[in-house]
Design a protein around this motif. Structure first.
Motif, PDB file in Angstrom:
ATOM      1  N   PRO A  35       0.818  -1.198   0.000  1.00  0.00           N
ATOM      2  CA  PRO A  35       0.000   0.000   0.000  1.00  0.00           C
ATOM      3  C   PRO A  35       0.859   1.258   0.000  1.00  0.00           C
ATOM      4  N   ALA A  36       0.252   2.375  -0.397  1.00  0.00           N
ATOM      5  CA  ALA A  36       0.941   3.661  -0.367  1.00  0.00           C
ATOM      6  C   ALA A  36       1.429   3.940   1.047  1.00  0.00           C
ATOM      7  N   ALA A  37       2.666   4.394   1.154  1.00  0.00           N
ATOM      8  CA  ALA A  37       3.275   4.626   2.461  1.00  0.00           C
ATOM      9  C   ALA A  37       3.170   6.091   2.845  1.00  0.00           C
ATOM     10  N   ASP A  38       3.295   6.349   4.135  1.00  0.00           N
ATOM     11  CA  ASP A  38       3.452   7.719   4.597  1.00  0.00           C
ATOM     12  C   ASP A  38       4.792   8.235   4.098  1.00  0.00           C
ATOM     13  N   ARG A  39       4.810   9.447   3.605  1.00  0.00           N
ATOM     14  CA  ARG A  39       6.033  10.035   3.070  1.00  0.00           C
ATOM     15  C   ARG A  39       6.439  11.206   3.961  1.00  0.00           C
ATOM     16  N   VAL A  40       7.659  11.150   4.466  1.00  0.00           N
ATOM     17  CA  VAL A  40       8.140  12.206   5.358  1.00  0.00           C
ATOM     18  C   VAL A  40       9.555  12.610   4.974  1.00  0.00           C
ATOM     19  N   THR A  41       9.941  13.796   5.413  1.00  0.00           N
ATOM     20  CA  THR A  41      11.305  14.276   5.265  1.00  0.00           C
ATOM     21  C   THR A  41      11.966  14.320   6.634  1.00  0.00           C
ATOM     22  N   TYR A  42      13.185  13.808   6.686  1.00  0.00           N
ATOM     23  CA  TYR A  42      13.989  13.827   7.908  1.00  0.00           C
ATOM     24  C   TYR A  42      15.247  14.632   7.648  1.00  0.00           C
ATOM     25  N   VAL A  43      15.549  15.558   8.545  1.00  0.00           N
ATOM     26  CA  VAL A  43      16.759  16.375   8.444  1.00  0.00           C
ATOM     27  C   VAL A  43      17.768  15.879   9.472  1.00  0.00           C
ATOM     28  N   THR A  44      18.977  15.564   9.015  1.00  0.00           N
ATOM     29  CA  THR A  44      20.013  15.101   9.935  1.00  0.00           C
ATOM     30  C   THR A  44      20.409  16.226  10.891  1.00  0.00           C
TER      31      THR A  44
END
Length: 339
Positions: A35-44
């Motif tokens: 299924p379509a996944a949650d899409r997120v951005t992570y900043v180091t």
């Protein structure tokens, strides 16, 4: 509290987010079979040094995929910039030094940001210099030039550190550099000292071609401080606690694997960031390992209200701020990892 430090001398809310990938970012490809996944951005936390390898480990090992999350990784520019990215919605999660969150919250600049897991159980903040700089203790910083990223937690903490060590901070010149420029500028003698996490010593030594590095750790002066913490917006924590728990669980799984297998983690980092030095990256992870796991058998990522309260008191006593934030305003205690 006032003792001088030991000087160490050593040789997003729905799955329909559309988010840009930054330079050097890594994004997991979706599979048509799931299924379509949650899409997120992570900043180091700070660039793409070895200490940040755990997020790439979590990608490589499929921990995010197993949690139903697609993660885009962007290199961080320091705690202030990272905090602005989370608060501005440009990222859903970031590694942000918890002391920077406390200081920013006290100054009204972190409203709506909450920590959901501690990446480091003790602060890693420090200043570093090289043999021959004339700096062997805090008092020697007067008259010298120190470089760091513009929004680094180390520059935020320095006034309190200077007060506790008797340094006249007005006699210390600070200049701003990008994370990747710090070690090179120190090695070339353009600056006398740099802000660095203590685990960055191998990278600094490598840039300085093996010259001895002197480390002035802030944690030996300002006690009870956590290091970096996984940080998100209070809105996301409230509206999508399931997403927060899934992301944090996968990231901390990557963190545990990285510090337990530093050589492999360094090679994974090198695949994503070819400009990095694998030997220095592995050494950073090895140095970071003792900072990651709590004492007393608590799970990785644990934080306590009592410890947060002590950290706030320590910073207020050191003059970092006058109006203190409450623990509940900066930590989502109900979302912390459970044992």
């Amino acid at each position: 509290m006032r003792r001088l430090p030991r000087v160490i001398t050593i040789s997003v809310l729905v799955a329909t987010f559309s988010l840009p990938a930054g330079c050097g970012s890594g994004t997991e490809e979706p599979s048509p079979a799931r299924p379509a996944a949650d899409r997120v951005t992570y900043v180091t936390g700070f660039g793409t040094f070895g200490r940040e390898a755990y997020v790439y480990v979590a990608q490589e090992k499929g921990y995010f995929r197993e949690a139903g999350i697609e993660v885009t990784v962007q290199p961080g520019q320091g705690s202030g910039e990272n905090l602005a990215a989370v608060l501005g919605g440009r990222a859903q999660f970031s590694a942000i030094d918890f002391t920077a969150t406390l200081i920013s919250a006290a100054n009204g600049k972190a409203d709506g940001a909450v920590a959901v897991a501690a990446l480091h159980q003790r602060t890693l903040a420090a200043l570093m210099t090289l043999e021959g700089s004339g700096i062997g203790e805090p008092a020697d910083l007067e008259g010298k030039t120190v470089a760091d990223a513009a929004s680094s937690v180390i520059s935020m903490m320095f006034p309190a550190y200077a007060k506790l060590t008797g340094v006249d901070r007005e006699k210390v010149k600070w200049v701003s550099l990008e994370p990747a420029q710090l070690a090179a500028n120190l090695a070339s003698g353009q600056v006398d000292a740099i802000g660095q996490y203590v685990v960055g010593e191998p990278t600094v030594r490598n840039a300085a071609k093996g010259r001895k590095v002197t480390v002035l750790p802030f944690g030996e002066v300002i006690t009870d401080l956590y290091g970096s913490a996984v940080t998100t917006s209070a809105t996301l924590a409230k509206d999508r606690p399931d997403l927060v728990r899934k992301f944090t669980g996968a990231l901390l799984k990557g963190l545990a694997y990285a510090v337990d297998h530093p050589q492999e983690a360094a090679q994974i980092l090198l695949k994503r960031q070819p400009a990095m030095n694998a030997e220095s990256a592995a050494a950073e992870l090895t140095l970071m390992a003792p900072y990651v796991r709590p004492s007393g058998g608590e799970p990785i990522g644990a934080m306590s209200r009592e410890r947060v309260e002590r950290a706030i008191t320590a910073l207020r006593t050191a003059g970092a701020f006058e109006t203190a934030p409450t623990p509940e305003s900066v930590v989502a205690f109900d979302l912390l990892p459970a044992g």
